[in-house]
Write an enzyme that holds these catalytic residues in place. Structure first.
Site, PDB file in Angstrom:
ATOM      1  CB  CYS A  19      -0.997  -0.023   1.163  1.00  0.00           C
ATOM      2  SG  CYS A  19      -0.272   0.146   2.813  1.00  0.00           S
ATOM      3  NE  ARG A  25      -4.504   1.469   1.384  1.00  0.00           N
ATOM      4  CZ  ARG A  25      -4.297   2.086   0.237  1.00  0.00           C
ATOM      5  NH1 ARG A  25      -5.169   1.984  -0.750  1.00  0.00           N
ATOM      6  NH2 ARG A  25      -3.210   2.814   0.049  1.00  0.00           N
ATOM      7  CG  ASP A 133      -5.100   5.209   2.622  1.00  0.00           C
ATOM      8  OD1 ASP A 133      -5.259   4.822   3.810  1.00  0.00           O
ATOM      9  OD2 ASP A 133      -4.068   5.769   2.229  1.00  0.00           O
TER      10      ASP A 133
END
Length: 169
Positions: A19, A25, A133
């Site tokens: 990420c 994440r 996100d």
């Protein structure tokens, strides 16, 4: 569901999850996928790691909200320390990124399209979607990410089981 690409060598199948900062994440996916592999009896055959394309958080722990959501669901993310992705990570058998920006950034380093893909290419609900996100949002965003990660990890474990069984394991 797509198949995973063949391994690049002998030894465990290696997956990198990527990420932006490696604090929300990808570490959530790392913990959940690792747990799912353990439950499926594949932990010795598949190695999972995670990193971020940015270096702001290197060495730091997972975002507190991400860790809390994981803990509330029975996972332990306390061992996580953020790492930064670089071209050396492209030696993994499969690099799964969380969004299109991560995909562009990782492929720009020379990642092959077969081996560098969106994590949610394996999502049975919304294949090819992005993992949003949650960093700048509220707690609900972390729960949404966890749900995506859990179902996608389950599907990914099934694809890995198929691939590893095909290798005679």
């Amino acid at each position: 569901m797509p198949a995973v690409p063949p391994p690049t060598g002998s030894g465990p199948y290696r997956i990198a999850l990527v990420c932006l900062g490696n604090i929300c994440r990808s570490p959530m996916a790392h913990v959940v996928l690792g747990s799912a592999l353990e439950a499926a009896g594949l932990a010795d055959e598949v190695e999972v790691s995670s990193s971020g394309t940015g270096g702001w958080h290197v060495g730091g722990p997972m975002d507190e909200r991400a860790a809390a959501v994981l803990l509330g669901a029975g996972y332990d993310g306390s061992a996580h320390r953020a790492r930064q992705f670089d071209a050396g990570w492209l030696d993994h058998d499969l690099v799964l990124v969380m969004d299109e920006v991560n995909l562009r950034d990782v492929r720009a380093l020379g990642g092959e399209p077969e081996r560098v893909r969106l994590f949610r290419d394996f999502d049975p609900v919304d294949p090819g979607g992005e993992v949003p996100d949650p960093y700048y949002g509220g707690q609900d965003g972390f729960g949404e990410v966890l749900a995506m990660v859990e179902r996608t990890s389950a599907a990914l474990v099934a694809a890995l089981r198929d691939a590893l069984t095909g290798r005679g394991r």
